[in-house]
Scaffold this motif. Structure first.
Motif, mmCIF file in Angstrom:
data_model
loop_
_atom_site.group_PDB
_atom_site.id
_atom_site.type_symbol
_atom_site.label_atom_id
_atom_site.label_comp_id
_atom_site.label_asym_id
_atom_site.label_seq_id
_atom_site.Cartn_x
_atom_site.Cartn_y
_atom_site.Cartn_z
ATOM 1 N N THR A 101 127.251 37.009 81.405
ATOM 2 C CA THR A 101 126.334 38.088 81.037
ATOM 3 C C THR A 101 127.104 39.320 80.577
ATOM 4 O O THR A 101 126.746 39.951 79.576
ATOM 5 N N ALA A 102 128.180 39.663 81.286
ATOM 6 C CA ALA A 102 129.001 40.805 80.883
ATOM 7 C C ALA A 102 129.586 40.570 79.490
ATOM 8 O O ALA A 102 129.599 41.483 78.649
ATOM 9 N N ALA A 103 130.040 39.356 79.233
ATOM 10 C CA ALA A 103 130.595 39.033 77.917
ATOM 11 C C ALA A 103 129.525 39.135 76.829
ATOM 12 O O ALA A 103 129.801 39.618 75.718
ATOM 13 N N ARG A 104 128.306 38.708 77.138
ATOM 14 C CA ARG A 104 127.218 38.803 76.165
ATOM 15 C C ARG A 104 126.892 40.260 75.848
ATOM 16 O O ARG A 104 126.570 40.598 74.712
ATOM 17 N N LEU A 105 126.965 41.124 76.849
ATOM 18 C CA LEU A 105 126.736 42.550 76.607
ATOM 19 C C LEU A 105 127.828 43.128 75.712
ATOM 20 O O LEU A 105 127.548 43.923 74.809
ATOM 21 N N VAL A 106 129.071 42.723 75.938
ATOM 22 C CA VAL A 106 130.173 43.166 75.078
ATOM 23 C C VAL A 106 129.955 42.653 73.658
ATOM 24 O O VAL A 106 130.130 43.398 72.688
ATOM 25 N N ASP A 107 129.533 41.392 73.532
ATOM 26 C CA ASP A 107 129.257 40.834 72.198
ATOM 27 C C ASP A 107 128.166 41.626 71.481
ATOM 28 O O ASP A 107 128.268 41.874 70.277
ATOM 29 N N LEU A 108 127.139 42.028 72.218
ATOM 30 C CA LEU A 108 126.072 42.814 71.606
ATOM 31 C C LEU A 108 126.612 44.164 71.132
ATOM 32 O O LEU A 108 126.318 44.599 70.021
ATOM 33 N N GLY A 109 127.414 44.804 71.962
ATOM 34 C CA GLY A 109 128.012 46.081 71.555
ATOM 35 C C GLY A 109 128.871 45.928 70.313
ATOM 36 O O GLY A 109 128.809 46.751 69.395
ATOM 37 N N ALA A 110 129.648 44.859 70.263
ATOM 38 C CA ALA A 110 130.483 44.615 69.087
ATOM 39 C C ALA A 110 129.626 44.321 67.856
ATOM 40 O O ALA A 110 129.951 44.762 66.746
ATOM 41 N N ALA A 111 128.522 43.611 68.052
ATOM 42 C CA ALA A 111 127.623 43.323 66.929
ATOM 43 C C ALA A 111 127.000 44.617 66.397
ATOM 44 O O ALA A 111 126.832 44.777 65.185
ATOM 45 N N ILE A 112 126.677 45.534 67.299
ATOM 46 C CA ILE A 112 126.133 46.821 66.862
ATOM 47 C C ILE A 112 127.170 47.540 66.006
ATOM 48 O O ILE A 112 126.851 48.056 64.937
ATOM 49 N N LEU A 113 128.411 47.552 66.476
ATOM 50 C CA LEU A 113 129.474 48.202 65.703
ATOM 51 C C LEU A 113 129.699 47.544 64.348
ATOM 52 O O LEU A 113 129.991 48.213 63.365
ATOM 53 N N SER A 114 129.551 46.226 64.299
ATOM 54 C CA SER A 114 129.784 45.502 63.048
ATOM 55 C C SER A 114 128.682 45.770 62.019
ATOM 56 O O SER A 114 128.885 45.554 60.834
ATOM 57 N N ARG A 115 127.515 46.202 62.511
ATOM 58 C CA ARG A 115 126.347 46.466 61.658
ATOM 59 C C ARG A 115 125.889 45.219 60.910
ATOM 60 O O ARG A 115 125.258 45.300 59.861
ATOM 61 N N ASP A 116 126.199 44.067 61.451
ATOM 62 C CA ASP A 116 125.801 42.799 60.847
ATOM 63 C C ASP A 116 124.466 42.373 61.459
ATOM 64 O O ASP A 116 124.409 42.030 62.638
ATOM 65 N N PRO A 117 123.388 42.388 60.664
ATOM 66 C CA PRO A 117 122.079 42.058 61.215
ATOM 67 C C PRO A 117 122.015 40.670 61.858
ATOM 68 O O PRO A 117 121.374 40.492 62.886
ATOM 69 N N VAL A 118 122.690 39.701 61.275
ATOM 70 C CA VAL A 118 122.687 38.356 61.842
ATOM 71 C C VAL A 118 123.379 38.346 63.201
ATOM 72 O O VAL A 118 122.876 37.770 64.172
ATOM 73 N N ALA A 119 124.517 39.021 63.303
ATOM 74 C CA ALA A 119 125.241 39.099 64.575
ATOM 75 C C ALA A 119 124.404 39.823 65.621
ATOM 76 O O ALA A 119 124.386 39.438 66.793
ATOM 77 N N LEU A 120 123.686 40.867 65.206
ATOM 78 C CA LEU A 120 122.821 41.594 66.127
ATOM 79 C C LEU A 120 121.727 40.698 66.686
ATOM 80 O O LEU A 120 121.484 40.671 67.891
ATOM 81 N N VAL A 121 121.080 39.970 65.805
ATOM 82 C CA VAL A 121 119.999 39.078 66.234
ATOM 83 C C VAL A 121 120.537 38.010 67.177
ATOM 84 O O VAL A 121 119.941 37.730 68.222
ATOM 85 N N GLU A 122 121.664 37.421 66.826
ATOM 86 C CA GLU A 122 122.244 36.373 67.663
ATOM 87 C C GLU A 122 122.674 36.900 69.023
ATOM 88 O O GLU A 122 122.432 36.263 70.049
ATOM 89 N N ALA A 123 123.302 38.071 69.051
ATOM 90 C CA ALA A 123 123.766 38.640 70.317
ATOM 91 C C ALA A 123 122.586 39.024 71.207
ATOM 92 O O ALA A 123 122.610 38.805 72.421
ATOM 93 N N ALA A 124 121.547 39.598 70.607
ATOM 94 C CA ALA A 124 120.359 39.968 71.382
ATOM 95 C C ALA A 124 119.667 38.720 71.920
ATOM 96 O O ALA A 124 119.253 38.674 73.079
ATOM 97 N N ALA A 125 119.567 37.685 71.089
ATOM 98 C CA ALA A 125 118.945 36.432 71.533
ATOM 99 C C ALA A 125 119.752 35.802 72.661
ATOM 100 O O ALA A 125 119.188 35.236 73.603
ATOM 101 N N SER A 126 121.055 35.923 72.589
ATOM 102 C CA SER A 126 121.926 35.377 73.627
ATOM 103 C C SER A 126 121.642 36.027 74.975
ATOM 104 O O SER A 126 121.639 35.369 76.013
ATOM 105 N N LEU A 127 121.390 37.326 74.968
ATOM 106 C CA LEU A 127 121.077 38.020 76.221
ATOM 107 C C LEU A 127 119.687 37.668 76.733
ATOM 108 O O LEU A 127 119.451 37.678 77.936
#
Length: 138
Positions: A101-127
């Protein structure tokens, strides 16, 4: 075509504050489970906690820019995903699920920084999805 949208300072701080709370929950998990943690588990939790703290600092210093047609909806979904991760960290008893779960939160933060909509959706879905190991539902 998607256009960049800067979240308001208030929205950015809400996300940053929520991630800061998640970092605090990772610390709490690390302390709560200290007696049962292996050295590797201790290091992973500490690493994820540090990454969350770094992301919080970046968001507060530079703001968050999303590139998506529905940036306001994305902001709401990001908060919901972070809240789901925080709720999970509060009730987790299985340390591997906590690390995941902690890793998924880090992934979401990194996806936000990347500004990649696909990465954002995937990271949010993962959580939002249940980790492989989790305790009983709250």
């Amino acid at each position: 075509m998607a256009t960049p949208l800067a979240l308001t300072k208030e929205e950015t701080y809400m996300i940053a504050d929520s991630l800061a709370q998640a970092s605090s929950l990772v610390l709490d998990l690390r302390i709560r489970q200290r007696a049962t943690l292996s050295q590797e588990e201790q290091q992973l939790l500490e690493k994820h906690e540090n990454h969350l703290d770094m992301l919080v600092s970046l968001f507060r210093a530079y703001g968050i820019y999303l590139i998506t047609e529905d940036a306001q909806q994305a902001s709401s979904e990001l908060m919901q995903a972070i809240d789901k991760g925080k709720a999970r960290l509060k009730r987790i008893t299985d340390i591997k699920a906590g690390i995941e779960t902690a890793a998924r939160l880090v992934d979401l933060g990194a996806a936000i920084l990347s500004r990649d909509p696909v990465a954002l959706v995937e990271a949010a879905a993962s959580l939002r999805s249940k980790p492989k190991k989790d305790d009983a539902p709250a």
